[in-house]
Design a protein around this motif. Sequence first.
Motif, PDB file in Angstrom:
ATOM      1  N   PHE A  59       0.859  -1.274   0.084  1.00  0.00           N
ATOM      2  CA  PHE A  59      -0.196   0.004  -0.068  1.00  0.00           C
ATOM      3  C   PHE A  59       0.812   1.202   0.075  1.00  0.00           C
ATOM      4  O   PHE A  59       1.942   1.481   0.736  1.00  0.00           O
ATOM      5  CB  PHE A  59      -0.902  -0.001   1.359  1.00  0.00           C
ATOM      6  N   GLN A  60       0.747   2.167  -1.149  1.00  0.00           N
ATOM      7  CA  GLN A  60       1.196   3.394  -1.012  1.00  0.00           C
ATOM      8  C   GLN A  60       0.814   4.489   0.006  1.00  0.00           C
ATOM      9  O   GLN A  60       1.566   5.649   0.038  1.00  0.00           O
ATOM     10  CB  GLN A  60       1.738   3.858  -2.307  1.00  0.00           C
ATOM     11  N   MET A  61      -0.375   4.178   0.352  1.00  0.00           N
ATOM     12  CA  MET A  61      -1.014   5.433   0.827  1.00  0.00           C
ATOM     13  C   MET A  61      -2.072   4.895   2.027  1.00  0.00           C
ATOM     14  O   MET A  61      -2.834   3.862   1.665  1.00  0.00           O
ATOM     15  CB  MET A  61      -1.900   6.235  -0.247  1.00  0.00           C
ATOM     16  N   ILE A  62      -2.444   5.809   3.020  1.00  0.00           N
ATOM     17  CA  ILE A  62      -3.276   5.382   4.118  1.00  0.00           C
ATOM     18  C   ILE A  62      -4.211   6.561   4.149  1.00  0.00           C
ATOM     19  O   ILE A  62      -3.394   7.674   4.423  1.00  0.00           O
ATOM     20  CB  ILE A  62      -2.592   4.965   5.429  1.00  0.00           C
ATOM     21  N   VAL A  63      -5.612   6.407   4.219  1.00  0.00           N
ATOM     22  CA  VAL A  63      -6.377   7.289   4.389  1.00  0.00           C
ATOM     23  C   VAL A  63      -7.011   7.124   5.955  1.00  0.00           C
ATOM     24  O   VAL A  63      -7.482   6.059   5.892  1.00  0.00           O
ATOM     25  CB  VAL A  63      -7.459   7.457   3.308  1.00  0.00           C
ATOM     26  N   ALA A  64      -6.746   8.019   6.733  1.00  0.00           N
ATOM     27  CA  ALA A  64      -7.326   7.728   8.065  1.00  0.00           C
ATOM     28  C   ALA A  64      -8.151   8.458   8.793  1.00  0.00           C
ATOM     29  O   ALA A  64      -8.203   9.943   7.956  1.00  0.00           O
ATOM     30  CB  ALA A  64      -6.002   7.795   9.164  1.00  0.00           C
ATOM     31  N   HIS A  65      -8.787   8.354   9.582  1.00  0.00           N
ATOM     32  CA  HIS A  65     -10.015   9.383  10.467  1.00  0.00           C
ATOM     33  C   HIS A  65      -9.038  10.402  11.353  1.00  0.00           C
ATOM     34  O   HIS A  65      -9.202  11.407  11.112  1.00  0.00           O
ATOM     35  CB  HIS A  65     -10.982   8.675  10.845  1.00  0.00           C
ATOM     36  N   HIS A  66      -8.278   9.632  12.351  1.00  0.00           N
ATOM     37  CA  HIS A  66      -7.530  10.518  13.018  1.00  0.00           C
ATOM     38  C   HIS A  66      -6.076  10.894  12.566  1.00  0.00           C
ATOM     39  O   HIS A  66      -5.356  10.125  12.054  1.00  0.00           O
ATOM     40  CB  HIS A  66      -7.282   9.460  14.300  1.00  0.00           C
ATOM     41  N   PRO A  67      -5.937  12.055  12.777  1.00  0.00           N
ATOM     42  CA  PRO A  67      -4.771  12.589  12.334  1.00  0.00           C
ATOM     43  C   PRO A  67      -3.419  11.972  12.843  1.00  0.00           C
ATOM     44  O   PRO A  67      -3.435  12.010  14.278  1.00  0.00           O
ATOM     45  CB  PRO A  67      -4.770  14.090  12.496  1.00  0.00           C
ATOM     46  N   VAL A  68      -2.354  11.570  12.011  1.00  0.00           N
ATOM     47  CA  VAL A  68      -1.391  10.876  12.651  1.00  0.00           C
ATOM     48  C   VAL A  68      -0.257  12.023  13.204  1.00  0.00           C
ATOM     49  O   VAL A  68       0.476  11.580  14.180  1.00  0.00           O
ATOM     50  CB  VAL A  68      -0.497   9.884  11.667  1.00  0.00           C
ATOM     51  N   ILE A  69      -0.379  13.123  12.973  1.00  0.00           N
ATOM     52  CA  ILE A  69       0.305  14.251  13.479  1.00  0.00           C
ATOM     53  C   ILE A  69      -0.874  15.131  14.007  1.00  0.00           C
ATOM     54  O   ILE A  69      -1.436  15.883  13.222  1.00  0.00           O
ATOM     55  CB  ILE A  69       1.321  14.952  12.274  1.00  0.00           C
ATOM     56  N   PHE A  70      -0.951  15.521  15.211  1.00  0.00           N
ATOM     57  CA  PHE A  70      -1.955  16.067  15.817  1.00  0.00           C
ATOM     58  C   PHE A  70      -1.683  17.377  16.577  1.00  0.00           C
ATOM     59  O   PHE A  70      -1.783  18.452  16.189  1.00  0.00           O
ATOM     60  CB  PHE A  70      -2.960  15.102  16.566  1.00  0.00           C
ATOM     61  N   ARG A  71      -0.869  16.991  17.582  1.00  0.00           N
ATOM     62  CA  ARG A  71      -0.160  18.219  18.752  1.00  0.00           C
ATOM     63  C   ARG A  71       0.839  18.614  18.058  1.00  0.00           C
ATOM     64  O   ARG A  71       1.531  17.639  17.192  1.00  0.00           O
ATOM     65  CB  ARG A  71       0.148  17.687  20.012  1.00  0.00           C
ATOM     66  N   GLY A  72       1.136  19.680  18.148  1.00  0.00           N
ATOM     67  CA  GLY A  72       2.456  20.271  17.596  1.00  0.00           C
ATOM     68  C   GLY A  72       3.716  19.353  17.669  1.00  0.00           C
ATOM     69  O   GLY A  72       3.851  18.798  18.586  1.00  0.00           O
ATOM     70  N   LEU A  73       4.436  19.018  16.568  1.00  0.00           N
ATOM     71  CA  LEU A  73       5.439  18.301  16.578  1.00  0.00           C
ATOM     72  C   LEU A  73       6.712  18.699  16.946  1.00  0.00           C
ATOM     73  O   LEU A  73       7.086  19.795  16.186  1.00  0.00           O
ATOM     74  CB  LEU A  73       5.531  17.474  14.920  1.00  0.00           C
ATOM     75  N   LYS A  74       7.516  18.541  18.068  1.00  0.00           N
ATOM     76  CA  LYS A  74       8.930  19.261  18.151  1.00  0.00           C
ATOM     77  C   LYS A  74       9.969  18.667  18.086  1.00  0.00           C
ATOM     78  O   LYS A  74      11.205  19.024  18.064  1.00  0.00           O
ATOM     79  CB  LYS A  74       8.524  19.736  19.778  1.00  0.00           C
ATOM     80  N   LYS A  75       9.645  17.008  17.818  1.00  0.00           N
ATOM     81  CA  LYS A  75      10.892  16.368  17.722  1.00  0.00           C
ATOM     82  C   LYS A  75      10.481  15.155  17.105  1.00  0.00           C
ATOM     83  O   LYS A  75       9.545  14.607  16.969  1.00  0.00           O
ATOM     84  CB  LYS A  75      11.641  16.092  18.691  1.00  0.00           C
TER      85      LYS A  75
END
Length: 264
Positions: A59-75
């Motif tokens: 599979f080259q792509m995932i379509v998801a309901h819940h965002p895999v990046i949600f809160r600010g990514l700092k690292k």
Amino acid sequence: MIKCRDVMDVMERIAPKKLAEEWDNPGLLVGSPEDEVRRILVCLDVREELVERAKAENFQMIVAHHPVIFRGLKKLRTDLPDGRLLGALLRAGVAVFAAHTNLDCVEGGVNDVLAARIGLDPATLVPLSNADSLSESLGRIGKLPKKIDAKAFAERVKKGLGVLTVRFISGGTRPVKTVGICSGSGAEFIERAAFMGCDAFVTGDVRYHDAQRAASLGIHVIDAGHFATERPIVDILVSRLTEELGDKIEVVADDRARDFFEIV
Ligand SMILES: [Zn+2]
């Protein structure tokens, strides 16, 4: 073969980004619009085992309901869960697109699919939140074809969502005809539903003091779980994407994910 961009265009028609809540993070979160796509996996959550599957089954792509990046990514530390997951996606070359509160709100989205599953008459649906149209509202209020006993309604919810148990909070002896719903985590709307004349409210993630409030407001609450109230959208999304793109690519549902909560 198509590109990520083509899937993004179709998803924009299914769940326009402008419908998302301000705090949300929908859209293409990993990958590039130029990435080539032959197979898409549709899921609620991007879990590590899903990335493994995507890699193993091409599979080259995932379509998801819940965002895999949600809160600010700092690292992006790969010794911690978030970084490990994103690292695995990047190494596997799997793109991730998320449609979250925009998919909750939009007509035909998560809430409407939930309403249909629990037997609300689609012609009676009105916004639950203070919105001009259904597509701008996170929840719905709708009517059952006829009045039923609250426990019987809880049984209907179980059957409609295919779960063995729900948590039931009694609002007294009133029968159920008008029902408020909010897929996922909607306990914040219990009070509003009560004031808008709902006999019962269906959602997930209800806490003790939410239950106490519901009981004192005299509204029945059925907590069917965050997972169970949202899972039905996955199959609907698979059909919609297949309808639009199916002659060029293959779209498959994540049929292995289970609720994190188990009854033991
Ligand atoms: Zn959710």
